[in-house]
Design a protein around this motif. Sequence first.
Motif, PDB file in Angstrom:
ATOM      1  N   LEU A  32      37.979  34.569  25.002  1.00 49.56           N
ATOM      2  CA  LEU A  32      39.212  35.011  25.650  1.00 49.56           C
ATOM      3  C   LEU A  32      40.174  35.714  24.918  1.00 49.56           C
ATOM      4  CD1 LEU A  32      39.456  31.796  27.701  1.00 49.56           C
ATOM      5  CD2 LEU A  32      39.145  33.775  28.677  1.00 49.56           C
ATOM      6  N   ALA A  47      43.572  28.009  28.966  1.00 47.57           N
ATOM      7  CA  ALA A  47      42.777  28.882  29.630  1.00 47.57           C
ATOM      8  C   ALA A  47      41.417  28.555  29.103  1.00 47.57           C
ATOM      9  CB  ALA A  47      43.048  30.302  29.617  1.00 47.57           C
ATOM     10  N   LEU A  51      38.428  26.780  31.509  1.00 42.27           N
ATOM     11  CA  LEU A  51      37.149  27.527  31.507  1.00 42.27           C
ATOM     12  C   LEU A  51      35.994  26.973  31.036  1.00 42.27           C
ATOM     13  CD1 LEU A  51      36.233  30.440  33.220  1.00 42.27           C
ATOM     14  CD2 LEU A  51      36.540  31.640  30.963  1.00 42.27           C
ATOM     15  N   VAL A  70      37.675  36.223  34.624  1.00 40.47           N
ATOM     16  CA  VAL A  70      39.061  35.979  34.119  1.00 40.47           C
ATOM     17  C   VAL A  70      39.842  37.043  34.951  1.00 40.47           C
ATOM     18  CG1 VAL A  70      40.910  35.602  32.508  1.00 40.47           C
ATOM     19  CG2 VAL A  70      38.355  34.911  32.010  1.00 40.47           C
ATOM     20  N   LEU A  79      46.848  33.093  35.551  1.00 44.82           N
ATOM     21  CA  LEU A  79      45.558  33.366  35.135  1.00 44.82           C
ATOM     22  C   LEU A  79      44.506  32.727  36.307  1.00 44.82           C
ATOM     23  CD1 LEU A  79      45.387  33.194  31.427  1.00 44.82           C
ATOM     24  CD2 LEU A  79      45.372  35.263  32.670  1.00 44.82           C
ATOM     25  N   LEU A  81      41.056  31.891  36.684  1.00 42.04           N
ATOM     26  CA  LEU A  81      39.728  31.524  36.123  1.00 42.04           C
ATOM     27  C   LEU A  81      38.557  31.338  36.790  1.00 42.04           C
ATOM     28  CD1 LEU A  81      41.679  29.517  33.506  1.00 42.04           C
ATOM     29  CD2 LEU A  81      40.732  31.628  32.940  1.00 42.04           C
TER      30      LEU A  81
END
Length: 134
Positions: A32, A47, A51, A70, A79, A81
């Motif tokens: 990421l 994140a 995830l 993403v 965001l 996910l």
Amino acid sequence: MTLDEQTSDQVLAEAHLAGVDRAFLGVVDRWLEEPLRGCTRGAVREASFVLAELLSNAFRHARPPFAVRVALPQLGGALRLEVHDGMASSTTGWPLGSGLRVVRALCPDWGIEHEPDGKAVWAELPILVSPADV
């Protein structure tokens, strides 16, 4: 929404996994880093957690193939996910473990979308700073 559908979301990163891939799960945070360059370190860390939790649950409770996506929704400020899997089974009655409780706390919007060949579990993580290349 399937991975192949046109969407107004801007896809930042996508990975397709033929089966359970514990090595990928172990490097989600590094995976990421590039697509989330410009976001705060806290947002990248959150994140990564979200995830990894969604993917870990897919590995544990679903079947391949798996896909991770993403994206930055058109409206921004979050965001998206997603973890897609090849199991179209019902998701009612899922136990809410400690990991999903944290996902719910971090991501006020999350859910499950049924697809022709499986399902997608998604969560939208609020962010204050968008990725640099957006």
